[in-house]
Motif scaffolding. Structure first.
Motif, PDB file in Angstrom:
ATOM      1  N   LEU A 139       0.836  -1.207   0.000  1.00  9.14           N
ATOM      2  CA  LEU A 139       0.000   0.000   0.000  1.00  9.14           C
ATOM      3  C   LEU A 139       0.869   1.256   0.000  1.00  9.14           C
ATOM      4  O   LEU A 139       0.547   2.238  -0.679  1.00  9.14           O
ATOM      5  CB  LEU A 139      -0.926  -0.016   1.222  1.00  9.14           C
ATOM      6  CG  LEU A 139      -1.882   1.170   1.367  1.00  9.14           C
ATOM      7  CD1 LEU A 139      -2.863   1.233   0.205  1.00  9.14           C
ATOM      8  CD2 LEU A 139      -2.641   1.083   2.689  1.00  9.14           C
ATOM      9  N   LEU A 140       1.975   1.226   0.721  1.00 10.97           N
ATOM     10  CA  LEU A 140       2.841   2.404   0.773  1.00 10.97           C
ATOM     11  C   LEU A 140       3.401   2.754  -0.601  1.00 10.97           C
ATOM     12  O   LEU A 140       3.642   3.918  -0.898  1.00 10.97           O
ATOM     13  CB  LEU A 140       3.992   2.175   1.761  1.00 10.97           C
ATOM     14  CG  LEU A 140       3.595   2.143   3.238  1.00 10.97           C
ATOM     15  CD1 LEU A 140       4.807   1.816   4.107  1.00 10.97           C
ATOM     16  CD2 LEU A 140       2.967   3.443   3.674  1.00 10.97           C
ATOM     17  N   HIS A 141       3.613   1.763  -1.455  1.00 15.78           N
ATOM     18  CA  HIS A 141       4.077   2.024  -2.822  1.00 15.78           C
ATOM     19  C   HIS A 141       2.960   2.656  -3.652  1.00 15.78           C
ATOM     20  O   HIS A 141       3.203   3.575  -4.439  1.00 15.78           O
ATOM     21  CB  HIS A 141       4.544   0.718  -3.466  1.00 15.78           C
ATOM     22  CG  HIS A 141       5.059   0.893  -4.859  1.00 15.78           C
ATOM     23  ND1 HIS A 141       6.347   1.287  -5.130  1.00 15.78           N
ATOM     24  CD2 HIS A 141       4.445   0.750  -6.070  1.00 15.78           C
ATOM     25  CE1 HIS A 141       6.510   1.375  -6.438  1.00 15.78           C
ATOM     26  NE2 HIS A 141       5.376   1.051  -7.029  1.00 15.78           N
ATOM     27  N   LEU A 142       1.748   2.188  -3.456  1.00 18.86           N
ATOM     28  CA  LEU A 142       0.622   2.639  -4.279  1.00 18.86           C
ATOM     29  C   LEU A 142       0.181   4.060  -3.979  1.00 18.86           C
ATOM     30  O   LEU A 142      -0.366   4.726  -4.849  1.00 18.86           O
ATOM     31  CB  LEU A 142      -0.565   1.685  -4.089  1.00 18.86           C
ATOM     32  CG  LEU A 142      -0.336   0.258  -4.581  1.00 18.86           C
ATOM     33  CD1 LEU A 142      -1.433  -0.655  -4.075  1.00 18.86           C
ATOM     34  CD2 LEU A 142      -0.261   0.224  -6.094  1.00 18.86           C
ATOM     35  N   VAL A 143       0.380   4.508  -2.744  1.00 20.72           N
ATOM     36  CA  VAL A 143      -0.088   5.855  -2.386  1.00 20.72           C
ATOM     37  C   VAL A 143       0.991   6.915  -2.571  1.00 20.72           C
ATOM     38  O   VAL A 143       0.802   8.062  -2.161  1.00 20.72           O
ATOM     39  CB  VAL A 143      -0.666   5.902  -0.951  1.00 20.72           C
ATOM     40  CG1 VAL A 143      -1.887   5.006  -0.822  1.00 20.72           C
ATOM     41  CG2 VAL A 143       0.393   5.535   0.078  1.00 20.72           C
ATOM     42  N   GLU A 144       2.087   6.569  -3.216  1.00 17.96           N
ATOM     43  CA  GLU A 144       3.156   7.528  -3.498  1.00 17.96           C
ATOM     44  C   GLU A 144       2.914   8.124  -4.888  1.00 17.96           C
ATOM     45  O   GLU A 144       3.082   7.440  -5.901  1.00 17.96           O
ATOM     46  CB  GLU A 144       4.516   6.832  -3.433  1.00 17.96           C
ATOM     47  CG  GLU A 144       5.674   7.692  -3.883  1.00 17.96           C
ATOM     48  CD  GLU A 144       5.733   9.032  -3.178  1.00 17.96           C
ATOM     49  OE1 GLU A 144       5.674  10.056  -3.878  1.00 17.96           O
ATOM     50  OE2 GLU A 144       5.825   9.037  -1.941  1.00 17.96           O
ATOM     51  N   PRO A 145       2.513   9.411  -4.975  1.00 22.30           N
ATOM     52  CA  PRO A 145       2.172  10.009  -6.270  1.00 22.30           C
ATOM     53  C   PRO A 145       3.320   9.975  -7.281  1.00 22.30           C
ATOM     54  O   PRO A 145       3.071   9.894  -8.485  1.00 22.30           O
ATOM     55  CB  PRO A 145       1.805  11.457  -5.917  1.00 22.30           C
ATOM     56  CG  PRO A 145       1.479  11.446  -4.466  1.00 22.30           C
ATOM     57  CD  PRO A 145       2.291  10.334  -3.850  1.00 22.30           C
TER      58      PRO A 145
END
Length: 194
Positions: A138-144
């Motif tokens: 999830l931390l990768h996905l929420v990084e614009p």
């Protein structure tokens, strides 16, 4: 629950959702946006569609599909399709909320449902529909900064590369909505790692 997931869900639930005017017609579809609640860090589960499918073969997607007449709601559609495609039973799934409706290129109004999935399920892939399943932190996905946008005619098409996978189209649009809601959370949590 992992602290980063707890912050994400708190922020997500406190942010007002845009109202949708989706009518649940026979042309409606639904997808589950499944956050897997791993102790070491939350991930999102994706499928790669079978290459033999007529629509979007080989593309990365969330579990989901068209509403059946027997489905009482679009959320039931998302649960049924998730079970049929990857074998995750509804007792492992807790609905967190709804995301804005998106339109597919095939003319379907697609309703995404954000859900928390507890580990312990057994995957059982329907190989006629799903070639593989994979997870992305999830931390990768929420990084614009991980997203790439390119012009395509009058609109922008969004892409998210991850390992050997390329997430784009409607799935990337759904993820960007989550990113926009979660972006303020992550700079204050540099110690969280996956």
């Amino acid at each position: 629950m992992n602290s980063s997931l707890s912050r994400f869900l708190s922020h997500y639930l406190l942010t007002p959702m845009l109202q949708d005017s989706l009518s649940e017609t026979s042309h409606s579809a639904a997808v589950l946006v499944p956050i897997i609640n791993h102790p070491q860090g939350p991930t999102l589960l994706f499928t790669r569609r079978s290459r033999q499918l007529r629509h979007h073969p080989g593309q990365v997607a969330f579990p989901g599909g068209k509403r059946d007449q027997a489905d009482h709601s679009l959320y039931q559609t998302a649960l049924r399709e998730t079970y049929e495609e990857v074998g995750i039973a509804s007792q492992f799934i807790e609905k967190v909320g709804e995301l804005p409706t998106v339109n597919s290129r095939t003319g379907h109004c697609v309703k995404p449902f954000l859900a928390l999935v507890q580990p312990g399920f057994r995957l059982n892939l329907n190989r006629d529909e799903v070639a593989e399943v994979f997870e992305v932190p999830l931390l990768h996905l929420v990084e614009p900064n991980h997203y790439i946008s390119l012009p395509f005619g009058p609109r922008q098409v969004h892409f998210l590369p991850y390992g050997s996978h390329l997430i784009w189209g409607m799935t990337a649009n759904i993820l960007l909505h989550l990113t926009s809601k979660a972006a303020p959370l992550w700079p204050c949590a540099p110690h969280d790692k996956y």
